[in-house]
Each structure stands twice: as C-alpha cells, then as structure tokens.
Design an enzyme around this catalytic site. Structure first.
Site, mmCIF file in Angstrom:
data_model
loop_
_atom_site.group_PDB
_atom_site.id
_atom_site.type_symbol
_atom_site.label_atom_id
_atom_site.label_comp_id
_atom_site.label_asym_id
_atom_site.label_seq_id
_atom_site.Cartn_x
_atom_site.Cartn_y
_atom_site.Cartn_z
ATOM 1 N N LYS A 114 0.920 -1.257 0.059
ATOM 2 C CA LYS A 114 0.194 -0.027 0.226
ATOM 3 C C LYS A 114 0.952 1.342 -0.149
ATOM 4 O O LYS A 114 0.433 2.218 -0.587
ATOM 5 C CB LYS A 114 -0.999 -0.134 1.236
ATOM 6 C CG LYS A 114 -2.100 -0.790 1.052
ATOM 7 C CD LYS A 114 -3.318 -0.550 2.013
ATOM 8 C CE LYS A 114 -4.508 -1.687 1.557
ATOM 9 N NZ LYS A 114 -5.539 -1.389 2.694
ATOM 10 N N LYS A 196 -5.610 -11.828 -8.322
ATOM 11 C CA LYS A 196 -6.711 -12.161 -7.827
ATOM 12 C C LYS A 196 -7.766 -10.898 -8.612
ATOM 13 O O LYS A 196 -7.176 -9.911 -8.608
ATOM 14 C CB LYS A 196 -6.796 -11.759 -6.228
ATOM 15 C CG LYS A 196 -7.739 -12.430 -5.462
ATOM 16 C CD LYS A 196 -7.554 -12.377 -3.886
ATOM 17 C CE LYS A 196 -8.560 -11.405 -3.108
ATOM 18 N NZ LYS A 196 -8.310 -11.340 -1.830
ATOM 19 N N LYS A 199 -11.139 -5.066 -5.964
ATOM 20 C CA LYS A 199 -11.851 -3.813 -6.184
ATOM 21 C C LYS A 199 -10.666 -2.957 -6.145
ATOM 22 O O LYS A 199 -10.776 -1.916 -6.821
ATOM 23 C CB LYS A 199 -12.682 -3.475 -5.261
ATOM 24 C CG LYS A 199 -12.410 -3.873 -3.893
ATOM 25 C CD LYS A 199 -13.630 -3.510 -3.106
ATOM 26 C CE LYS A 199 -13.524 -4.077 -1.399
ATOM 27 N NZ LYS A 199 -14.228 -3.453 -0.728
#
Ligand code: TRP
Length: 333
Positions: A114, A196, A199
């Site tokens: 992140k 994967k 979103k």
C-alpha cells in the site's frame, strides 16, 4: 447448552464489491449465521487509511450495510455494525499499539504494497492498520476469523499481540484461529487471471465483475474474458483463463470442477462462456433485487446500524473495561 463460537469478519467500504468478494468471502458468511455467533463490521476506520471522499465514504458505508442485508444476514441473529459507531475500537487500538513492535509492522506485506501504491500518503494509520484490525477481532473475544491468503499475516500478528498481552496480564483475550471455509473460491481477474479479482485492481473495468452490475454488462465482460490457446474446456495450470471461468462456474452452480468439465466436453469456448455468464447472472439476480429494496429503505438501514452499534458496543466495552483495569487506568465505581 453449549455456547456458540464467535466468528468475526469485516469489509471495508472502499471500492465497489466484486464477484470475487462475493464468492471468496461474503457468500460464506450467510452460511455461518446458524452455527456461530457472528459479528460482521463495516470497516470504515480502516478505509480512511487512504484518502476518501466524505460523501462517497458515507454512502458506501450504508451500501455495504444494505448488501449485508441483501445477502441474507439477519440483524437479529448476528451483529452487523459500522466500526466507527463503536468507540471501543479507537480506544483499544491505541492500547494495542503499545503492545506491538515496529519490527512486526515493518514486516507486513500489505503495508509495503500500500505504501508503494499511495506513496504520497504513507500515513501512520496505514502502518498501524494491523493493530486496528487486531482490536476488531479481540474486542469481541472472537474464536474464529475467516481469512483469505491476503489477510493471513494480519491474523498472525493479531494472535501475537493478544498472546503478548495475555502473557503480561493473564487471560484477557481469546486467541483467535483462522476459519477455513469448507467451500471457498479464489476468483481471479477476467483479463489477468494470474491475479486475484480485486476492487483495488480496477484500472481495467473488464477485469472485474461487480455484484451490482447489469446482466448485459456481466455477459459482455465474461464474453471478453481472456482465454488460453487451444479450444477445449478443461482445468489446468497452463489454462489460467479457462480454469478461472471453471472455478467461477463451479462456485456459482455448486457443481464440482469435474462435473463442469464433463458438461462442457466438446463445447467451444464461446458457448462455455455464455453458460458461465448465465450462471453468474442467475446467482446475482436475487441479491441485486433485495439490495434494491433495502437500499431504498434508508430508515430501516439506519435502524439496523444503530441497533447493531448498540449490541456491538455492549460486548466491546466489556472487553475494553477488562483491559483498562489490567493496564492501570482509573476505575470508577
Ligand atoms: N482488513 C480487512 C480487509 O481489507 C477488513 C477487516 C478489518 C477485517 N477488520 C477485520 C477482516 C477483522 C477480518 C477481521 O479485507
């Protein structure tokens, strides 16, 4: 009577929920509500570790509540609530921060990912995110936490923090175990089946199916999904695109992969994709219908949120009070 075990899970109100979220996690939640005491949170405190538009965030928080209801989670049987409505989360997070080592947090792969993605905003909240999450789980004395691969490390650190605290003060926290669902599906992107379906990987809209998408949009996306060389439908590592579609088909229909492969033997990719699309559309239709009904009933959603917050606070405060006593905060009679 034997007491039911507690299961905790939460979902962030960031982005729009996907078929991957549904098949990988959400769908299992509804199966748990008979057997366990379930606590499901909308993790909006986690969501603000990256910048959010305030109006959007508030709306998405309610949308997730409506989604919980549309999935069939019963607010009488479970606790469904919004994280920021329960003050104990913020309080326990600070305390647990003081029982977490920077060395542990430095090792978290999600933080590393992140901070690369949001390099202009590597804030302390992003760093201590796993501590907030540990608090979520520990406040409810959870026995089990359903975890996918991406959250495994977070559950590990939660167990370490809880064990460390208990080591100093006695058995305050239940040490949670991972819950591996009997049927779980790891759904990959339609355009990039090596990764994967997530979103947060939404650069290519054709990669992702959203739970609330129109049937014709879903059909088109599945039609365009990348397939592999060859023309036969079977399951194999060198056929990531077809294997992913088989996984999707198998998890929405409940048929095994073997059954599915048999069903499509001699069938071309095009026809196979149509069948997958129909199966996905049929699965999502009733959820979409109920979601429409719930989300238009703002008063009801708010009532569920308020009652959920009360029930959650009651349990969370009990744990928090124990913790406060142990660490030497003042006690008032
Ligand atoms: N971090 C989780 C996610 O992004 C959401 C979450 C917050 C969670 N608190 C939790 C999951 C506690 C399980 C238990 O998916």
């Amino acid at each position: 009577m034997e007491k039911k075990k507690v299961i905790y899970s939460a979902m962030q109100p960031s982005g729009v929920p996907t078929l991957g979220n549904y098949l990988g996690a959400l769908r299992n939640w509804t199966n748990l509500q008979e057997e366990y005491n379930c606590v499901f949170g909308v993790a909006n405190m986690h969501a603000i570790t990256v910048r959010q538009d305030p109006q959007d965030l508030r709306k998405r928080t309610k949308d997730i509540m409506a989604l919980f209801l549309a999935l069939g989670l019963d607010p009488e049987k479970n606790i469904i609530y919004v994280q920021s409505d329960v003050k104990a989360h913020a309080e326990i997070a600070w305390i647990l921060n003081c029982f977490t080592y920077m060395g542990e947090l430095n090792r978290m792969t999600q933080f590393k990912d992140k901070s690369q993605k949001h390099s202009d905003n590597i804030n302390a909240g992003l760093y201590t995110y796993p501590v907030l999450m540990a608090g979520d789980i520990l406040l409810y004395q959870s026995d089990l936490v359903p975890v996918g691969a991406d959250q495994k490390q977070h559950l590990e650190i939660c167990r370490d923090i809880a064990g460390r605290f208990n080591g100093v003060y006695g058995d305050v926290f239940k040490i949670p175990e991972p819950y591996i669902p009997k049927v779980g599906a790891r759904i990959m992107g339609l355009q990039n089946p090596e990764k994967k379906m997530s979103k947060s990987e939404s650069e290519n809209q054709n990669n992702i199916i959203y739970i609330f998408e129109e049937p014709n949009v879903i059909r088109n996306k599945i039609k365009r999904a990348v397939t592999d060389s060859g023309s036969e439908v079977y399951y194999s590592e060198d056929k990531p695109g077809i294997s992913n579609l088989l996984n999707i088909y198998s998890s929405v229909t409940g048929k095994s992969i073997e059954e599915a492969v048999k069903e499509f033997s001699g069938v071309g990719y095009g026809e196979f994709k149509l069948a997958v699309a129909d199966a996905v559309v049929d699965t999502l239709a009733p959820i979409q219908q109920r979601y429409k009904e719930y989300s238009s009933d703002k008063a009801y959603i708010e009532k569920v949120m308020k009652e959920g917050a009360e029930k959650a606070s009651y349990i969370a405060e009990k744990t928090l009070n124990k913790v406060k006593k142990k660490i030497g905060y003042p006690i008032y009679k």
